[in-house]
Scaffold this motif. Structure first.
Motif, PDB file in Angstrom:
ATOM      1  N   GLY A 183      36.153  89.409  52.800  1.00 54.72           N
ATOM      2  CA  GLY A 183      36.920  90.641  52.968  1.00 54.72           C
ATOM      3  C   GLY A 183      38.169  90.430  53.799  1.00 54.72           C
ATOM      4  O   GLY A 183      39.234  90.950  53.476  1.00 54.72           O
ATOM      5  N   ALA A 184      38.058  89.643  54.860  1.00 58.02           N
ATOM      6  CA  ALA A 184      39.222  89.378  55.708  1.00 58.02           C
ATOM      7  C   ALA A 184      40.317  88.659  54.937  1.00 58.02           C
ATOM      8  O   ALA A 184      41.506  88.904  55.141  1.00 58.02           O
ATOM      9  CB  ALA A 184      38.803  88.554  56.924  1.00 58.02           C
ATOM     10  N   ALA A 185      39.906  87.775  54.026  1.00 61.31           N
ATOM     11  CA  ALA A 185      40.873  87.007  53.234  1.00 61.31           C
ATOM     12  C   ALA A 185      41.262  87.710  51.942  1.00 61.31           C
ATOM     13  O   ALA A 185      42.059  87.180  51.161  1.00 61.31           O
ATOM     14  CB  ALA A 185      40.298  85.629  52.907  1.00 61.31           C
ATOM     15  N   ALA A 186      40.714  88.914  51.692  1.00 58.28           N
ATOM     16  CA  ALA A 186      40.969  89.662  50.456  1.00 58.28           C
ATOM     17  C   ALA A 186      40.614  88.832  49.227  1.00 58.28           C
ATOM     18  O   ALA A 186      41.347  88.815  48.233  1.00 58.28           O
ATOM     19  CB  ALA A 186      42.412  90.145  50.391  1.00 58.28           C
ATOM     20  N   LEU A 187      39.455  88.161  49.279  1.00 58.11           N
ATOM     21  CA  LEU A 187      38.995  87.313  48.174  1.00 58.11           C
ATOM     22  C   LEU A 187      37.781  87.896  47.471  1.00 58.11           C
ATOM     23  O   LEU A 187      37.013  87.172  46.845  1.00 58.11           O
ATOM     24  CB  LEU A 187      38.676  85.903  48.698  1.00 58.11           C
ATOM     25  CG  LEU A 187      39.874  85.078  49.181  1.00 58.11           C
ATOM     26  CD1 LEU A 187      39.410  83.767  49.796  1.00 58.11           C
ATOM     27  CD2 LEU A 187      40.845  84.820  48.043  1.00 58.11           C
ATOM     28  N   GLY A 188      37.610  89.210  47.560  1.00 61.89           N
ATOM     29  CA  GLY A 188      36.485  89.843  46.867  1.00 61.89           C
ATOM     30  C   GLY A 188      35.232  89.874  47.726  1.00 61.89           C
ATOM     31  O   GLY A 188      35.295  90.033  48.942  1.00 61.89           O
ATOM     32  N   ASP A 189      34.072  89.698  47.084  1.00 63.15           N
ATOM     33  CA  ASP A 189      32.813  89.702  47.815  1.00 63.15           C
ATOM     34  C   ASP A 189      31.846  88.708  47.183  1.00 63.15           C
ATOM     35  O   ASP A 189      32.131  88.106  46.148  1.00 63.15           O
ATOM     36  CB  ASP A 189      32.202  91.114  47.851  1.00 63.15           C
ATOM     37  CG  ASP A 189      31.971  91.699  46.459  1.00 63.15           C
ATOM     38  OD1 ASP A 189      31.759  90.917  45.504  1.00 63.15           O
ATOM     39  OD2 ASP A 189      31.994  92.928  46.314  1.00 63.15           O
ATOM     40  N   ILE A 190      30.680  88.526  47.805  1.00 59.73           N
ATOM     41  CA  ILE A 190      29.748  87.517  47.289  1.00 59.73           C
ATOM     42  C   ILE A 190      29.185  87.927  45.942  1.00 59.73           C
ATOM     43  O   ILE A 190      28.788  87.079  45.146  1.00 59.73           O
ATOM     44  CB  ILE A 190      28.611  87.236  48.288  1.00 59.73           C
ATOM     45  CG1 ILE A 190      27.863  88.523  48.688  1.00 59.73           C
ATOM     46  CG2 ILE A 190      29.129  86.512  49.513  1.00 59.73           C
ATOM     47  CD1 ILE A 190      26.634  88.266  49.524  1.00 59.73           C
ATOM     48  N   GLY A 191      29.155  89.225  45.649  1.00 57.78           N
ATOM     49  CA  GLY A 191      28.666  89.686  44.352  1.00 57.78           C
ATOM     50  C   GLY A 191      29.540  89.210  43.203  1.00 57.78           C
ATOM     51  O   GLY A 191      29.049  88.899  42.122  1.00 57.78           O
ATOM     52  N   SER A 192      30.864  89.153  43.444  1.00 58.48           N
ATOM     53  CA  SER A 192      31.770  88.676  42.390  1.00 58.48           C
ATOM     54  C   SER A 192      31.820  87.161  42.344  1.00 58.48           C
ATOM     55  O   SER A 192      31.975  86.562  41.280  1.00 58.48           O
ATOM     56  CB  SER A 192      33.173  89.242  42.605  1.00 58.48           C
ATOM     57  OG  SER A 192      33.674  88.894  43.879  1.00 58.48           O
ATOM     58  N   LEU A 193      31.668  86.521  43.500  1.00 61.42           N
ATOM     59  CA  LEU A 193      31.725  85.066  43.558  1.00 61.42           C
ATOM     60  C   LEU A 193      30.420  84.430  43.071  1.00 61.42           C
ATOM     61  O   LEU A 193      30.431  83.396  42.387  1.00 61.42           O
ATOM     62  CB  LEU A 193      32.004  84.619  44.996  1.00 61.42           C
ATOM     63  CG  LEU A 193      32.633  83.243  45.192  1.00 61.42           C
ATOM     64  CD1 LEU A 193      33.963  83.140  44.480  1.00 61.42           C
ATOM     65  CD2 LEU A 193      32.812  82.960  46.680  1.00 61.42           C
TER      66      LEU A 193
END
Length: 375
Positions: free
Chosen positions: A270-280
């Motif tokens: 979230g801090a890096a604006a890279l989505g979440d673990i659900g999408s990764l």
């Protein structure tokens, strides 16, 4: 280059070149969808690059043709009907920025056709077949054209049809527009927007990216928050912070359901604006069935590193009525700090009950919150 693979997969600071391009397109506000034109055997690798870049916009894949013009044609046929302009970019030009993409799009909105370009800094010579200089063009009139090149949809489709009728195949999309009488406006670009053509370009690109990262780190401090919750059930291990804790029930989930590690991972993403673990790490993907969440956290931290971020500190809290977690806290901190590659003194884990209130108080589940700082 003779490297046996597509240039788009060359590693630049441990990250595939194409992922930098995808990140820039993701951040460009006026780009609504992406079509990747590639070889069939490369699609799986491109799909992984889309994940690495954290792309949330619609992405489609088209098969490349024998020439550039044919490849672009297969790509634009997959564009949405609502598209008004085509933004055509070379996959081997990874240093494009969202700002330059927006700039050339705005130019195309005004002029119908626009391309990024830089003024020539060197004197140019025209040579004969024996390599003798025979003419020196006026340098002030010369530009080196880059991409993206942006074209109004209707005009570009007409230009393609005319080229087919005339049996012409152009190596440059600007030429395609010029042959129907539409001049292309040259939008001043940046000399950093280089194309990977030789191995020297790889070293230059990495140097530019390193400078960008250093500036990014100086200028950017980000805070992230993560939260996760899982249900307690019979027949499952209780894993928190990578520690298996003796208990009559465990947490239910697709992976090992380690709520603490999941909360930390989500805070970092979230801090890096890279989505979440659900999408990764989607819960429908069998490769993550019963996965060790510490391993997943290591991958999250790798993604952060590839995007130029470093973890400064993490503060996490576990909400559980039972069991007592104090004896396991230091081991949790050790596991999480090791996965994040930070000193243990930068990582805090606390545990608290909720005085028998709510689902955690009734021992129906366990939750965790995490807050982090990255630069």
């Amino acid at each position: 280059m003779g490297i046996g693979t597509s240039k788009q997969f060359l590693k630049l600071l441990e990250k595939p070149a194409i992922s930098y391009t995808l990140s820039a397109l993701e951040q460009a506000d006026q780009v609504y969808e992406i079509v990747l034109v590639c070889r069939e055997e490369d699609q799986r690798r491109f799909e992984n690059c889309v994940k690495i870049a954290g792309v949330t916009k619609p992405v489609r894949f088209a098969r490349g043709g024998c020439t550039r013009q044919q490849s672009v044609w297969t790509g634009i046929q997959l564009a949405s009907e609502s598209a008004t302009h085509f933004v055509i970019h070379d996959g081997a030009r990874p240093l494009i920025t969202p700002e330059l993409i927006e700039k050339v799009i705005e130019d195309a909105m005004v002029y119908q056709a626009a391309a990024l370009a830089v003024r020539m800094k060197d004197t140019i010579k025209i040579a004969d077949s024996n390599e003798f200089a025979i003419e020196t063009p006026d340098r002030s009139l010369l530009w080196a054209v880059q991409t993206p090149q942006v074209f109004e949809k209707t005009s570009y489709l007409y230009a393609i049809k005319q080229a087919v009728l005339l049996n012409k195949d152009y190596t440059d999309d600007c030429q395609l527009m010029e042959q129907i009488g539409i001049p292309v406006h040259l939008c001043e670009s940046d000399y950093d927007n280089i194309k990977l053509t030789t191995f020297d370009d790889v070293f230059i690109a990495e140097s530019i990216l390193q400078k960008r990262r250093q500036k990014h780190r100086r200028d950017t401090v980000r805070i992230g928050h993560g939260y996760d919750v899982h249900k307690l059930v019979q027949g499952r291990k209780l894993v928190l912070g990578g520690v298996t804790i003796p208990h009559e029930t465990g947490l239910l989930g697709h992976s090992d359901a380690d709520v603490l590690t999941h909360a930390v991972a989500d805070a970092l993403l979230g801090a890096a604006a890279l989505g979440d673990i659900g999408s990764l790490f989607p819960d429908h993907d069998l490769q993550y069935k019963d996965a060790d969440s510490i391993v997943l956290l290591k991958e999250v931290c790798k993604q952060l590193k590839q995007n130029g971020f470093s973890v400064e500190n993490i503060d996490a809290t576990i909400l559980a009525q039972a069991p007592k977690l104090k004896p396991y806290i230091d081991k949790m901190r050790h596991n999480l700090a090791k996965a994040c590659e930070i000193d243990i003194n930068r990582l805090s884990v606390k545990a608290t009950t909720e005085e028998r209130l709510g689902f955690t108080g009734r021992k129906e589940g366990i939750a965790a919150h995490a807050v982090c700082l990255i630069k």
